[in-house]
Design a protein around this motif. Structure first.
Motif, PDB file in Angstrom:
ATOM      1  N   VAL A 166     112.268  27.664  17.473  1.00  0.00           N
ATOM      2  CA  VAL A 166     112.254  26.038  17.416  1.00  0.00           C
ATOM      3  C   VAL A 166     112.434  25.550  18.739  1.00  0.00           C
ATOM      4  N   THR A 167     111.855  24.545  19.118  1.00  0.00           N
ATOM      5  CA  THR A 167     111.747  23.821  20.406  1.00  0.00           C
ATOM      6  C   THR A 167     112.639  22.543  20.279  1.00  0.00           C
ATOM      7  N   ILE A 168     113.686  22.206  20.927  1.00  0.00           N
ATOM      8  CA  ILE A 168     114.337  20.834  20.856  1.00  0.00           C
ATOM      9  C   ILE A 168     114.202  20.175  22.165  1.00  0.00           C
ATOM     10  N   THR A 169     113.979  18.933  21.999  1.00  0.00           N
ATOM     11  CA  THR A 169     113.750  18.221  23.198  1.00  0.00           C
ATOM     12  C   THR A 169     114.434  16.908  23.466  1.00  0.00           C
ATOM     13  N   ASN A 170     114.984  16.681  24.469  1.00  0.00           N
ATOM     14  CA  ASN A 170     115.607  15.493  24.809  1.00  0.00           C
ATOM     15  C   ASN A 170     114.529  14.566  25.051  1.00  0.00           C
ATOM     16  N   ILE A 173     125.062  20.434  24.018  1.00  0.00           N
ATOM     17  CA  ILE A 173     124.682  20.867  22.878  1.00  0.00           C
ATOM     18  C   ILE A 173     126.054  21.901  22.221  1.00  0.00           C
ATOM     19  N   LYS A 174     126.458  21.564  21.266  1.00  0.00           N
ATOM     20  CA  LYS A 174     127.349  22.237  20.815  1.00  0.00           C
ATOM     21  C   LYS A 174     127.093  23.561  19.776  1.00  0.00           C
ATOM     22  N   PHE A 175     126.124  23.249  18.979  1.00  0.00           N
ATOM     23  CA  PHE A 175     125.809  24.005  17.829  1.00  0.00           C
ATOM     24  C   PHE A 175     124.231  23.956  17.322  1.00  0.00           C
ATOM     25  N   VAL A 176     123.731  25.051  17.282  1.00  0.00           N
ATOM     26  CA  VAL A 176     122.487  24.939  16.882  1.00  0.00           C
ATOM     27  C   VAL A 176     122.246  26.262  15.844  1.00  0.00           C
ATOM     28  N   GLY A 177     121.997  25.709  14.362  1.00  0.00           N
ATOM     29  CA  GLY A 177     121.918  26.727  13.349  1.00  0.00           C
ATOM     30  C   GLY A 177     120.840  26.625  12.132  1.00  0.00           C
ATOM     31  N   LEU A 178     120.231  27.527  11.797  1.00  0.00           N
ATOM     32  CA  LEU A 178     119.050  27.673  10.946  1.00  0.00           C
ATOM     33  C   LEU A 178     119.892  28.362   9.542  1.00  0.00           C
ATOM     34  N   GLN A 179     119.730  27.616   8.348  1.00  0.00           N
ATOM     35  CA  GLN A 179     120.007  27.883   7.217  1.00  0.00           C
ATOM     36  C   GLN A 179     119.030  28.623   6.127  1.00  0.00           C
ATOM     37  N   ASP A 230     114.185  17.157  28.822  1.00  0.00           N
ATOM     38  CA  ASP A 230     114.210  18.665  28.918  1.00  0.00           C
ATOM     39  C   ASP A 230     114.172  19.248  27.646  1.00  0.00           C
ATOM     40  N   SER A 231     113.682  20.609  27.374  1.00  0.00           N
ATOM     41  CA  SER A 231     113.598  21.190  26.246  1.00  0.00           C
ATOM     42  C   SER A 231     114.102  22.712  26.145  1.00  0.00           C
ATOM     43  N   ALA A 232     114.663  23.045  25.081  1.00  0.00           N
ATOM     44  CA  ALA A 232     115.180  24.373  24.920  1.00  0.00           C
ATOM     45  C   ALA A 232     114.784  25.002  23.674  1.00  0.00           C
ATOM     46  N   ARG A 233     114.454  26.441  23.765  1.00  0.00           N
ATOM     47  CA  ARG A 233     113.906  27.012  22.638  1.00  0.00           C
ATOM     48  C   ARG A 233     115.200  28.074  21.994  1.00  0.00           C
ATOM     49  N   PHE A 234     114.791  28.072  20.766  1.00  0.00           N
ATOM     50  CA  PHE A 234     116.012  28.778  20.054  1.00  0.00           C
ATOM     51  C   PHE A 234     115.286  29.766  18.918  1.00  0.00           C
ATOM     52  N   GLU A 235     115.522  30.941  18.830  1.00  0.00           N
ATOM     53  CA  GLU A 235     115.101  31.823  18.150  1.00  0.00           C
ATOM     54  C   GLU A 235     116.027  32.424  17.080  1.00  0.00           C
ATOM     55  N   PHE A 236     115.362  32.644  16.053  1.00  0.00           N
ATOM     56  CA  PHE A 236     116.295  33.075  14.772  1.00  0.00           C
ATOM     57  C   PHE A 236     115.420  34.460  14.013  1.00  0.00           C
ATOM     58  N   THR A 237     116.036  35.346  13.532  1.00  0.00           N
ATOM     59  CA  THR A 237     115.693  36.540  12.884  1.00  0.00           C
ATOM     60  C   THR A 237     115.612  36.077  11.298  1.00  0.00           C
ATOM     61  N   ILE A 238     114.699  36.274  10.873  1.00  0.00           N
ATOM     62  CA  ILE A 238     114.660  36.043   9.115  1.00  0.00           C
ATOM     63  C   ILE A 238     114.129  37.113   8.390  1.00  0.00           C
TER      64      ILE A 238
END
Length: 331
Positions: free
Chosen positions: A60-64, A111-117, A139-147
């Motif tokens: 997931v890429t999050i952008t301000n 950013i305090k918390f980034v979570g995938l449910q 700016d953008s930041a990329r976050f990876e999660f394993t599913i």
């Protein structure tokens, strides 16, 4: 009198300003999910579906999206007054003054918390992000999660909630990431094969079809059957097969003996992303005639041995009889 008129004019202007809401130029950061991908592997280059039992990755890429920081609040006060010379009123004099206050914003947000449910049969097995850092303007930041998908996951599209919290309660993000489960897989079909196998070369043609909406890799067809020889010996390597594509393989098969009780079978092995899969065995439909013929040949061979034994026994008995008869004649 002039002082009174001037005072009344100022009070009137102030009253109008108080009745008109001040326009605040303060702008807060805005978080947007500008990109997302879900794929059945650790390295996500293109999005793709997971099969039941697969392990995959969500990126997931999050952008301000804020382009400029807050400009603060600007207040403008306009004053006017009429002069009085004692006999008549002179033209009105008007002047303005402006004040500006800054909100002190740099446009960045912490950013305090980034979570995938998880959702349904799609489970999230990696940890959430806590205090990953600040996100500046643009700016953008990329976050990876394993599913992981359950082994019995039903086909469909599952929406996994993702949430982002910041140090400002007014700046947050709640979105959904779609993950597709597809069990279509790769299938194998018999194109051509003899009804019976001999000790010589027999050609068997198989069609391998990829029903997945994405490509599969490391595809190979593996033969099995202890009573038979195969060429290629261990497996037929295909490689990659694109979505909806078909590949045809050809095996040369021979039976090791004149008779056999089983039938050769084949399975197709492949990878969806980083996940290995294997099809159900495809067994050649050999007719009972081939086995019966082999049995009949074996029975005929046994009968010949029996007849030969009887003839040999008769010869021996006959020879012994003639020998005994000759001995009696001499006496």
């Amino acid at each position: 009198m002039r002082l009174m008129i001037k005072t009344l004019s100022i009070l009137a202007v102030l009253a109008i300003l108080l009745m008109t809401p001040a326009l605040a130029a303060t702008t807060k950061p805005v978080l947007v999910m500008t990109d997302y991908r879900a794929a059945p592997g650790a390295s996500v280059t293109t999005a793709g579906p997971l099969m039941p039992g697969d392990t995959g990755t969500v990126i997931v890429t999050i952008t301000n999206t804020l382009k400029s920081p807050g400009a603060g609040t600007t207040t403008t006060v306009t004053e006017s007054a009429n002069n009085w010379d004692g006999t008549h009123q002179t033209p009105t004099n008007t002047w303005s003054r402006s004040t500006q206050s800054s909100d002190g914003s740099s446009g960045s947000v912490a950013i305090k918390f980034v979570g995938l449910q998880e959702n349904g049969p799609v489970r999230v097995v990696s940890q959430s992000y806590t205090n990953p850092g600040c996100l500046g303007m643009g700016d953008s930041a990329r976050f990876e999660f394993t599913i992981e998908a359950d082994d019995n996951a039903a086909d469909g599209k599952y929406y996994l909630p993702i949430s982002v919290k910041t140090d400002d309660d007014a700046v947050y993000l709640n979105q959904y990431v779609p993950v597709v489960i597809d069990s279509s897989g790769v299938r194998m079909f018999l194109n051509d094969a003899p009804s019976a196998l001999s000790g010589s070369k027999n050609s068997v043609i198989l069609d391998v079809v990829n029903y997945m909406p994405g490509g599969v890799n490391s595809v190979s067809v593996v033969p099995a059957g202890a009573e038979f020889t195969f060429k290629p010996l261990q497996e037929y390597v295909v490689g990659n097969i694109g979505a909806g594509e078909m590949y045809t393989v050809n095996f040369e098969i021979a039976s090791k003996n004149a008779s056999y009780t089983g039938s050769p079978s084949f399975v197709v092995k492949y990878k969806n992303g980083d996940n290995w899969h294997q099809s159900a065995p495809l067994t050649l439909p050999l007719t009972a005639k081939s086995n019966t013929a082999a049995s009949a040949t074996a029975d005929n061979s046994g009968l010949l041995y029996l007849i030969g034994g009887i003839v040999l026994l008769c010869v021996i008995v006959g020879g012994l009889f003639l020998f005994m008869r000759g001995q009696r004649a001499k006496k």
